[in-house]
Enzyme design. Structure first.
Site, mmCIF file in Angstrom:
data_model
loop_
_atom_site.group_PDB
_atom_site.id
_atom_site.type_symbol
_atom_site.label_atom_id
_atom_site.label_comp_id
_atom_site.label_asym_id
_atom_site.label_seq_id
_atom_site.Cartn_x
_atom_site.Cartn_y
_atom_site.Cartn_z
ATOM 1 C CE LYS A 1 8.710 11.454 5.934
ATOM 2 N NZ LYS A 1 7.755 11.270 4.815
ATOM 3 C CG ASP B 1 4.726 13.353 3.485
ATOM 4 O OD1 ASP B 1 5.502 14.051 2.807
ATOM 5 O OD2 ASP B 1 5.115 12.531 4.323
#
Length: 285
Positions: free
Chosen positions: A72, A108
């Site tokens: 990420k 997210d």
């Protein structure tokens, strides 16, 4: 005979480990319902091969990918552009390919905020306490702050990481933030209105574990949420419910994140209920 297009548009996830990632189940169900000839590929990409994988994504014209552990942060240097939220968070979990330009986004925290709005709730004006300061906590904290949260409390064992998240929030949003060290059973700040477990404690197979906090500090007027989605009702939420608190399970965040991915890639509204049903069915089988 009319010419037929057999080429599917490709998206997927790059990560390691990735075999247990259920995102493809939701995305494929959504594509079928929307009548889109798209496919979602679950690809194990180790840390040494990320650059090659992203180059391959460009080469074959994939429309987008999700990034999970451990990619990420590392993926950022391989992208052409970041969304404002991804730049603040410093991590990307979704990439969209727009005419050859790879744009990084982080869904997210947005998935979590949408889970609140699904329940008729909002982080605006609220005091939120986050357990943890890792990737999920950072995304949720930043997005809640951008959505108008008044204050973000961070409880974390690693003090440097906790204070770093406080600094990220206060320097990039209008919200206040405060750090609380996590030593033993952590007391909850008295001003907490929304409590979020943003750690992986309680995730399968460790279903008998829960974050070490003072559960007697949970009040009936609190909203308590968990990012853990397997099991759907982790011990943390069961203990919060026993204190009379309202709860939101982690499945909502997972599905909303997948729905946001779907919409970013396709520019089509995601059939969220179909995607949720597909995920629930997967966990039942």
């Amino acid at each position: 005979m009319a010419e037929k297009n057999y080429r599917a548009e490709l998206v997927g996830v790059f990560g390691d480990p990735v075999d247990g990632n259920p995102t493809g189940v939701m995305e494929e169900a959504g594509f079928e319902t929307a009548g889109l000839n798209w496919r979602y590929l679950t690809c194990r990409v180790d840390v040494d091969n990320l650059e090659d994988a992203m180059r391959g994504m460009r080469a074959v014209g994939m429309r987008g990918v999700n990034l999970t552990m451990p990619h990420k942060v590392e993926v950022i240097r391989l992208l052409d552009e970041l969304s404002p939220a991804a730049r603040i968070i410093g991590a990307v979990n979704t990439v969209v390919n727009r005419n050859g330009r790879l744009i990084g986004e982080n869904t997210d925290g947005k998935g979590f905020v949408r889970s609140l709005t699904d329940e008729g709730l909002s982080p605006a004006g609220k005091v939120i306490t986050l357990l943890g300061a890792g990737g999920a906590a950072k995304a949720i904290g930043v997005e809640c702050a951008l959505a108008g949260a008044r204050k973000i409390n961070i409880i974390n064992r690693n003090a440097a990481r906790g204070r770093e998240l406080v600094q990220t929030i206060t320097e990039n949003t209008a919200a206040q933030a405060a750090f609380f060290p996590w030593e033993g059973a952590a007391p909850l700040p008295e001003d907490t209105e929304i409590l979020i477990n943003a750690t992986c404690v309680g995730l399968f197979p460790d279903v008998d574990r829960c974050p070490d906090i003072r559960y007697e500090h949970i009040r009936p007027d609190m909203l308590v949420c968990d990012v853990v989605f397997n099991p759907a009702m982790p011990l943390f939420l069961r203990k919060a419910q026993a204190q009379g608190a309202r709860i939101i399970i982690g499945l909502g965040m997972l599905v909303n994140q997948a729905a946001l991915n779907f919409e970013i890639w396709t520019d089509v509204k995601a059939p969220r209920e179909v995607m949720l049903h597909a995920l629930m069915h997967e966990f039942e089988t």
